[in-house]
Design an enzyme around this catalytic site. Structure first.
Site, PDB file in Angstrom:
ATOM      1  N   SER A   7       0.798  -1.222   0.000  1.00 28.41           N
ATOM      2  CA  SER A   7       0.000   0.000   0.000  1.00 28.41           C
ATOM      3  C   SER A   7       0.832   1.275   0.000  1.00 28.41           C
ATOM      4  O   SER A   7       0.379   2.298  -0.497  1.00 28.41           O
ATOM      5  CB  SER A   7      -0.962  -0.005   1.185  1.00 28.41           C
ATOM      6  OG  SER A   7      -0.262  -0.194   2.392  1.00 28.41           O
ATOM      7  N   HIS A  56      -5.493  -3.034  -2.987  1.00 28.97           N
ATOM      8  CA  HIS A  56      -5.162  -2.103  -4.070  1.00 28.97           C
ATOM      9  C   HIS A  56      -5.133  -2.753  -5.449  1.00 28.97           C
ATOM     10  O   HIS A  56      -4.787  -2.089  -6.435  1.00 28.97           O
ATOM     11  CB  HIS A  56      -3.812  -1.428  -3.781  1.00 28.97           C
ATOM     12  CG  HIS A  56      -3.823  -0.683  -2.486  1.00 28.97           C
ATOM     13  ND1 HIS A  56      -4.312   0.595  -2.371  1.00 28.97           N
ATOM     14  CD2 HIS A  56      -3.459  -1.068  -1.248  1.00 28.97           C
ATOM     15  CE1 HIS A  56      -4.223   0.971  -1.107  1.00 28.97           C
ATOM     16  NE2 HIS A  56      -3.713  -0.021  -0.409  1.00 28.97           N
ATOM     17  N   LYS A  63     -11.992   1.207  -1.970  1.00 20.19           N
ATOM     18  CA  LYS A  63     -10.931   1.807  -2.783  1.00 20.19           C
ATOM     19  C   LYS A  63     -11.398   1.847  -4.238  1.00 20.19           C
ATOM     20  O   LYS A  63     -12.247   2.655  -4.561  1.00 20.19           O
ATOM     21  CB  LYS A  63      -9.622   1.054  -2.524  1.00 20.19           C
ATOM     22  CG  LYS A  63      -9.150   1.386  -1.096  1.00 20.19           C
ATOM     23  CD  LYS A  63      -7.970   0.622  -0.576  1.00 20.19           C
ATOM     24  CE  LYS A  63      -7.683   1.096   0.853  1.00 20.19           C
ATOM     25  NZ  LYS A  63      -6.780   0.230   1.586  1.00 20.19           N
TER      26      LYS A  63
END
Ligand SMILES: *Cc1c(COP(=O)(O)O)cnc(C)c1O
Length: 386
Positions: A178, A206, A237
């Site tokens: 990250s 991610h 996200k």
């Protein structure tokens, strides 16, 4: 007095350039935000596909609220598990190619729940040193023996795994790290897990929505599938909403339903969020144009930053950190950008190791090429300053 002590600790942090403060956004998440009445071009969110303020998802959330209300009112195992939750779990499992999936309220809670449910004091967790804080906390909470290996060092992991003869073994890793943006060598990790009969927990916070065909995530990116892999993906996200899921074999999911404490003992997320997430999943699946555009921006930014005096880290993802080193210098650079109307967060210890403070630049499909050129230009101006 305890207040005194706390204040001294905060003052100490401030003196080291480590005090953390929140800034209040006065606009929705997007590349163009307003803070303290001033407009900024922002490169700091994890909203990689620009879905957090997408009109179709806003409409889906509104319709979801109109149909299902605003709150779940109970935990999933009591009477808080609704049709949209169930449909979303089935869609997520199919999307990532796993037999079953389970929704959690956040990625942090998903990691706590999975690790604690799968291993205990007779077992061992093997963890990359740069894993996310939630995985680190999860392994401590599980009471398993903890073995951390150097970032990406599969040779060290191999020898640690070989030494362990009894109990369950669980390897845990970020798929996309990250704060660094680089990818775990998932194929090598899976091969080691097979060789040493270990499980592999992949945190795809991610990668989900961004990597792999149709945004199916890091496993699809590497073409990997195995019953040993337990996949955690987050939904706040790239998916633009909130929440997380774990996808795995049915028996693993049944185990989580029965014993993941962060699943059992918490109120279910509002079902309307699942309605929005079902719509988000469709946008992700159809989002090749967004991902292509994002890929182009990543290449443009890397090219434009290649001659800066700061080290560009080896990342091909939307996370493009610029290594500064010193905490105060990183802060000063972040402030210099802010003075030019650009918002990039300085990331400092303990989020990253000592001496590796950085600007964590993140790109989104909602950025334009002109936005990226603007950032490149501002960084070059700051590099000229004494
Ligand atoms: C953001 C993040 C999480 C936590 O997910 P939330 O849904 O924000 O709680 C977990 N792991 C990694 C690698 C992350 O970046």
């Amino acid at each position: 007095m305890i207040f005194h002590q706390l204040q001294n600790e905060l003052d100490e942090r401030a003196a080291q350039g480590l005090l953390r403060q929140r800034r209040t956004l006065q606009t929705p998440q997007s590349p163009h935000i307003v803070v303290d009445g001033k407009p900024y071009l922002a490169f700091s969110s994890n909203d990689y596909l620009g879905l957090a303020n997408n009109p179709q998802l806003i409409a889906a959330l509104q319709q979801g609220a109109a149909k299902w209300g605003v709150g779940a009112g109970a935990a999933h195992l009591v009477n808080g598990h609704f049709t949209p939750h169930h449909e979303l779990e089935q869609s997520l499992a199919a999307f990532v190619g796993k037999p079953a999936a389970l929704l959690f309220s956040t990625g942090f809670m998903a990691n706590l729940g999975v690790v604690q449910a799968l291993v205990g004091k007779d077992d061992t967790v093997f963890a990359d040193k740069l894993n996310h804080a939630s995985l680190n906390d999860a392994m401590l909470l599980s009471r398993a023996t903890v073995q951390r290996y150097r970032h990406g060092d599969t040779v060290q992991l191999d020898s640690l795994l070989a030494k362990k003869q009894s109990g369950r073994k669980l390897v845990i890793t970020d798929a996309v790290f990250s704060m660094d943006g680089d990818l775990a060598q998932l194929a090598e990790l899976l091969a080691l897990c097979e060789q040493h009969d270990a499980w592999l927990l992949v945190d795809d916070a991610h990668g989900f929505g961004v990597l792999g065909a149709q945004g199916r995530g890091s496993l699809a990116h590497f073409g990997l599938a195995s019953p040993r892999i337990i996949l955690m993906g987050t939904l706040g996200k790239a998916a633009g909403v909130s929440g997380a899921f774990v996808a795995a074999e049915q028996v693993v999911i049944d185990t989580l339903v029965n014993s993941a404490r962060s699943y059992v003992y918490t109120t279910a997320t509002p079902p309307a969020l699942s309605v929005a997430l079902l719509a988000s999943l469709q946008l992700i699946e159809q989002g090749d144009t967004l991902r292509m555009h994002l890929g182009g921006l990543i290449a443009m930014l890397r090219k434009g930053m290649s001659d800066l005096p700061w080290q560009l880290m080896p990342s091909d993802t939307a996370i493009q950190p610029l290594l500064i080193g010193d905490n105060k210098q990183a802060l000063a650079l972040s402030e210099g950008l802010r003075a030019r109307g650009i918002w990039v967060a300085a990331i400092r210890p303990p989020t990253v190791p000592q001496g590796t403070a950085r600007l964590r630049i993140t790109l989104s499909a909602a950025h334009t090429e002109a936005d990226v050129q603007c950032l490149i230009g501002a960084l070059h101006e700051l590099a000229q300053e004494p």
